[in-house]
Design a protein around this motif. Structure first.
Motif, PDB file in Angstrom:
ATOM      1  N   VAL A  21     -46.268 -41.543 -14.301  1.00 54.73           N
ATOM      2  CA  VAL A  21     -46.791 -41.501 -15.655  1.00 54.73           C
ATOM      3  C   VAL A  21     -48.294 -41.328 -15.534  1.00 54.73           C
ATOM      4  N   ALA A  22     -48.715 -40.079 -15.664  1.00 60.95           N
ATOM      5  CA  ALA A  22     -50.129 -39.738 -15.491  1.00 60.95           C
ATOM      6  C   ALA A  22     -50.395 -38.410 -16.177  1.00 60.95           C
ATOM      7  N   ASP A  23     -51.663 -38.091 -16.268  1.00 63.41           N
ATOM      8  CA  ASP A  23     -52.059 -36.756 -16.674  1.00 63.41           C
ATOM      9  C   ASP A  23     -52.475 -36.043 -15.400  1.00 63.41           C
ATOM     10  N   PHE A  24     -52.138 -34.755 -15.313  1.00 66.76           N
ATOM     11  CA  PHE A  24     -52.333 -34.002 -14.082  1.00 66.76           C
ATOM     12  C   PHE A  24     -53.314 -32.865 -14.330  1.00 66.76           C
ATOM     13  N   GLU A  25     -54.294 -32.740 -13.457  1.00 70.04           N
ATOM     14  CA  GLU A  25     -55.270 -31.670 -13.566  1.00 70.04           C
ATOM     15  C   GLU A  25     -55.458 -31.024 -12.194  1.00 70.04           C
ATOM     16  N   ASP A  26     -55.376 -29.690 -12.150  1.00 68.38           N
ATOM     17  CA  ASP A  26     -55.529 -28.934 -10.908  1.00 68.38           C
ATOM     18  C   ASP A  26     -54.552 -29.394  -9.828  1.00 68.38           C
ATOM     19  N   CYS A  27     -53.331 -29.700 -10.233  1.00 70.24           N
ATOM     20  CA  CYS A  27     -52.303 -30.161  -9.295  1.00 70.24           C
ATOM     21  C   CYS A  27     -51.313 -29.034  -9.000  1.00 70.24           C
ATOM     22  N   VAL A  28     -50.662 -29.125  -7.843  1.00 73.60           N
ATOM     23  CA  VAL A  28     -49.654 -28.151  -7.439  1.00 73.60           C
ATOM     24  C   VAL A  28     -48.345 -28.901  -7.228  1.00 73.60           C
ATOM     25  N   CYS A  47     -52.400 -26.506 -13.814  1.00 74.52           N
ATOM     26  CA  CYS A  47     -51.433 -26.884 -12.776  1.00 74.52           C
ATOM     27  C   CYS A  47     -50.547 -25.693 -12.415  1.00 74.52           C
ATOM     28  N   ILE A  48     -50.035 -25.713 -11.188  1.00 75.85           N
ATOM     29  CA  ILE A  48     -49.132 -24.673 -10.703  1.00 75.85           C
ATOM     30  C   ILE A  48     -47.811 -25.318 -10.307  1.00 75.85           C
ATOM     31  N   PHE A  49     -46.717 -24.748 -10.799  1.00 78.96           N
ATOM     32  CA  PHE A  49     -45.369 -25.188 -10.457  1.00 78.96           C
ATOM     33  C   PHE A  49     -44.700 -24.050  -9.695  1.00 78.96           C
ATOM     34  N   PHE A  64     -49.351 -28.494 -21.986  1.00 82.41           N
ATOM     35  CA  PHE A  64     -49.425 -27.511 -20.911  1.00 82.41           C
ATOM     36  C   PHE A  64     -50.604 -26.599 -21.220  1.00 82.41           C
ATOM     37  N   GLN A  65     -51.700 -26.810 -20.528  1.00 84.23           N
ATOM     38  CA  GLN A  65     -52.915 -26.047 -20.764  1.00 84.23           C
ATOM     39  C   GLN A  65     -53.256 -25.266 -19.494  1.00 84.23           C
ATOM     40  N   ASP A  66     -53.126 -23.963 -19.580  1.00 82.20           N
ATOM     41  CA  ASP A  66     -53.398 -23.062 -18.464  1.00 82.20           C
ATOM     42  C   ASP A  66     -52.558 -23.418 -17.235  1.00 82.20           C
ATOM     43  N   CYS A  67     -51.240 -23.479 -17.427  1.00 80.46           N
ATOM     44  CA  CYS A  67     -50.309 -23.807 -16.341  1.00 80.46           C
ATOM     45  C   CYS A  67     -49.539 -22.568 -15.919  1.00 80.46           C
ATOM     46  N   GLU A  68     -49.228 -22.501 -14.632  1.00 80.97           N
ATOM     47  CA  GLU A  68     -48.509 -21.363 -14.075  1.00 80.97           C
ATOM     48  C   GLU A  68     -47.197 -21.839 -13.470  1.00 80.97           C
TER      49      GLU A  68
END
Length: 188
Positions: A21-28, A47-49, A64-68
């Motif tokens: 339970v977190a917010d994720f920034e620049d994570c893969v 983030c990239i999935f 989802f802000q600028d996610c790939e």
């Protein structure tokens, strides 16, 4: 308020059994299992999935802000329940069948080589985007803003121009049957 995790890589993590339970920034996220995970009220920024399974995940107010998303399985995703503020996704080679984009603003998003079969784009805004080599079989377009949308390499779409905004949209000659289907005419 959630903790903020930045610049982390998650490889093979099962978020259903061990939800962070977190917010994720620049994570893969690589080969992670998020199917039916409760992602409500979580934020994903830049983030990239890759090769993840997010099918049926609960997206209530998820941001989802600028996610790939690359090569992901995303069946039945309810993007209509996600946070609208700065919503931006890029999906490349993903399976998004049965996903719901009802009233979602997708003007900053991209879909490349995706399966979007039976997806719902009712009242969504796809203005100016390209549906590059996407399979749109059975997809719903009703009162959808498709102005300047590029369908030139899209496959299997059917839509009624009178029920959508299509000014400036780009269609291939091969896609014309999908535009004329509602008229119950034969094209030979």
């Amino acid at each position: 308020m959630n903790d903020l995790l930045t610049d982390k890589t998650f490889d093979g993590h099962n978020f259903v059994e061990n939800l962070l339970v977190a917010d994720f920034e620049d994570c893969v996220f690589k080969s992670c299992f998020l199917a039916k995970a409760k992602l409500s009220n979580l934020s994903f920024t830049n983030c990239i999935f890759e090769n993840c399974d997010l099918s049926g995940a609960n997206l209530h107010k998820a941001a989802f802000q600028d996610c790939e998303f690359i090569g992901c399985k995303m069946l039945g995703m309810g993007f209509d329940a996600s946070a609208a503020f700065l919503f931006q996704i890029t999906c490349d080679d993903c399976i998004l069948n049965f996903s719901n984009f009802y009233k979602v603003d997708l003007t900053s998003s991209q879909f490349i080589r995706c399966q979007l079969k039976e997806a719902d784009f009712t009242e969504a805004n796809l203005s100016g985007i390209s549906l590059t080599e996407c399979d749109l079989a059975g997809t719903s377009f009703e009162q959808t803003n498709l102005q300047k949308t590029d369908f030139s390499s899209a496959l299997n779409y059917t839509l009624t121009p009178e029920h959508n905004k299509v000014t400036g949209a780009i269609f291939s000659k091969e896609g014309l049957p999908g535009l004329l289907n509602s008229y119950k005419i034969k094209i030979v």
